[in-house]
Design a protein around this motif. Structure first.
Motif, PDB file in Angstrom:
ATOM      1  N   GLY A 122     -13.087 -17.812   2.229  1.00 50.24           N
ATOM      2  CA  GLY A 122     -13.136 -19.273   2.283  1.00 50.24           C
ATOM      3  C   GLY A 122     -13.613 -19.868   0.980  1.00 50.24           C
ATOM      4  O   GLY A 122     -13.103 -20.906   0.520  1.00 50.24           O
ATOM      5  N   ALA A 123     -14.616 -19.233   0.364  1.00 46.46           N
ATOM      6  CA  ALA A 123     -15.129 -19.733  -0.913  1.00 46.46           C
ATOM      7  C   ALA A 123     -14.054 -19.644  -2.000  1.00 46.46           C
ATOM      8  O   ALA A 123     -13.895 -20.568  -2.823  1.00 46.46           O
ATOM      9  CB  ALA A 123     -16.374 -18.949  -1.317  1.00 46.46           C
ATOM     10  N   ARG A 126     -11.344 -22.268  -1.502  1.00 48.15           N
ATOM     11  CA  ARG A 126     -11.741 -23.609  -1.945  1.00 48.15           C
ATOM     12  C   ARG A 126     -11.423 -23.811  -3.426  1.00 48.15           C
ATOM     13  O   ARG A 126     -10.956 -24.878  -3.835  1.00 48.15           O
ATOM     14  CB  ARG A 126     -13.228 -23.817  -1.672  1.00 48.15           C
ATOM     15  CG  ARG A 126     -13.714 -25.221  -1.994  1.00 48.15           C
ATOM     16  CD  ARG A 126     -15.195 -25.354  -1.667  1.00 48.15           C
ATOM     17  NE  ARG A 126     -15.430 -25.133  -0.240  1.00 48.15           N
ATOM     18  CZ  ARG A 126     -15.312 -26.096   0.686  1.00 48.15           C
ATOM     19  NH1 ARG A 126     -14.963 -27.324   0.329  1.00 48.15           N
ATOM     20  NH2 ARG A 126     -15.568 -25.818   1.950  1.00 48.15           N
ATOM     21  N   VAL A 127     -11.664 -22.784  -4.221  1.00 44.81           N
ATOM     22  CA  VAL A 127     -11.355 -22.876  -5.657  1.00 44.81           C
ATOM     23  C   VAL A 127      -9.848 -22.990  -5.873  1.00 44.81           C
ATOM     24  O   VAL A 127      -9.377 -23.793  -6.687  1.00 44.81           O
ATOM     25  CB  VAL A 127     -11.928 -21.653  -6.402  1.00 44.81           C
ATOM     26  CG1 VAL A 127     -11.520 -21.691  -7.867  1.00 44.81           C
ATOM     27  CG2 VAL A 127     -13.438 -21.602  -6.272  1.00 44.81           C
ATOM     28  N   HIS A 129      -7.629 -24.129  -3.712  1.00 46.65           N
ATOM     29  CA  HIS A 129      -7.186 -25.436  -3.211  1.00 46.65           C
ATOM     30  C   HIS A 129      -7.422 -26.531  -4.238  1.00 46.65           C
ATOM     31  O   HIS A 129      -6.571 -27.393  -4.484  1.00 46.65           O
ATOM     32  CB  HIS A 129      -7.917 -25.749  -1.899  1.00 46.65           C
ATOM     33  CG  HIS A 129      -7.603 -27.109  -1.357  1.00 46.65           C
ATOM     34  ND1 HIS A 129      -8.331 -28.226  -1.704  1.00 46.65           N
ATOM     35  CD2 HIS A 129      -6.623 -27.534  -0.507  1.00 46.65           C
ATOM     36  CE1 HIS A 129      -7.829 -29.283  -1.091  1.00 46.65           C
ATOM     37  NE2 HIS A 129      -6.794 -28.894  -0.350  1.00 46.65           N
ATOM     38  N   GLU A 130      -8.595 -26.530  -4.831  1.00 50.72           N
ATOM     39  CA  GLU A 130      -8.925 -27.569  -5.817  1.00 50.72           C
ATOM     40  C   GLU A 130      -8.004 -27.507  -7.028  1.00 50.72           C
ATOM     41  O   GLU A 130      -7.552 -28.541  -7.542  1.00 50.72           O
ATOM     42  CB  GLU A 130     -10.383 -27.408  -6.246  1.00 50.72           C
ATOM     43  CG  GLU A 130     -10.849 -28.480  -7.219  1.00 50.72           C
ATOM     44  CD  GLU A 130     -12.307 -28.298  -7.619  1.00 50.72           C
ATOM     45  OE1 GLU A 130     -12.781 -29.029  -8.502  1.00 50.72           O
ATOM     46  OE2 GLU A 130     -12.973 -27.404  -7.044  1.00 50.72           O
TER      47      GLU A 130
END
Length: 212
Positions: A122-123, A126-127, A129-130
Motif C-alpha cells: 500500500g505504501a 501510494r507513491v 499513484h501520486e
C-alpha cells in the motif's frame, strides 16, 4: 519674257492682206479678231491663273491600340513542410517512460510483491499513484465521457456513440436504451507529450544506473 519686235510697214501690209483672206475663210479667227478689236487682251498677254491648292483626302488607316493579355506561368517552388510523425509504438514507449520516471511504475509492476505485506504494498502503491497522477495532469487533458453522476439513470438515443458508451447486462432490442450509469468513462481531449530528439531513445524506459 521677251517682247517680239514690231513688224515693218511692208510686213504689216503683207500681214493685213494675209489676214484679210484668212478672216474670210475662218469664222473662229474672225471672232478672235473682233474680240481683239473690242479691247480684249490676247491669251498670251493674260497671266496664267495662280495655281490653287487642291485638298486631296487620302484615307489613313486608324491605328487602334489593342491590349492583349498574355498569361505567363511563373514556376513557383513548392515548399513542402516536412512533418515527422511519431509512430504509435514510439508514443506508447514515451508514455511508459514518463510513468517510470515520475511514478516508478515499471519498477513496481516488475517487482514480485508476494513477499511483501499489504501495508508495504500500500505504501508503494501510494507513491506510484501520486506519480501517475502527475503525468496525467501534465501531459493529458482528461474529461468524463458522461456528465451524469454514477448511479444515475440515463437514456441512450438511436445512433448513440458506441465507441464512447459500452452496454452491459441484459442487452436486448434496439435503441433507445434506458439504464443505470455504472461508470462515467474517461476521454482524452488533449495530449502534450514532449518532443523527441531521437525516437530510438524512447525504447529506453529507464537508464541503468552505475554508482562510482
Amino acid at each position: 519674257m521677251n517682247t517680239p519686235a514690231h513688224p515693218s510697214f511692208l510686213s504689216r501690209m503683207a500681214i493685213a492682206i494675209g489676214s484679210f483672206f484668212a478672216i474670210l475663210g475662218n469664222g473662229r479667227l474672225a471672232a478672235d479678231i473682233q474680240r481683239l478689236r473690242a479691247g480684249e487682251a490676247l491669251a498670251a498677254d493674260v497671266a496664267p491663273p495662280a495655281p490653287q491648292a487642291v485638298r486631296v483626302e487620302v484615307p489613313v488607316e486608324t491605328i487602334v491600340e489593342k491590349i492583349v493579355e498574355v498569361r505567363v506561368e511563373v514556376p513557383v517552388e513548392k515548399v513542402v513542410e516536412k512533418r515527422v510523425d511519431v509512430a504509435t509504438d514510439t508514443a506508447a514507449l514515451q508514455l511508459l517512460g514518463l510513468l517510470q520516471r515520475e511514478a516508478r511504475l515499471v519498477d513496481f509492476l516488475q517487482e514480485d510483491v508476494a513477499p511483501y505485506s499489504d501495508a508495504e504494498i500500500g505504501a508503494a502503491a501510494r507513491v506510484v499513484h501520486e506519480g501517475c497522477r502527475k503525468v496525467l495532469r501534465e501531459h493529458f487533458t482528461i474529461e468524463a465521457v458522461r456528465p451524469e453522476g454514477e448511479g444515475s439513470h440515463v437514456t441512450l438515443p438511436v445512433g448513440f456513440d458506441a465507441t464512447a458508451v459500452r452496454l452491459t447486462g441484459n442487452v436486448l432490442g434496439q435503441a433507445p436504451f434506458t439504464g443505470q450509469l455504472t461508470h462515467r468513462g474517461w476521454k482524452a481531449t488533449a495530449v502534450r507529450l514532449p518532443q523527441l530528439t531521437d525516437p530510438r531513445a524512447a525504447a529506453v524506459l529507464a537508464q541503468a544506473e552505475v554508482e562510482l
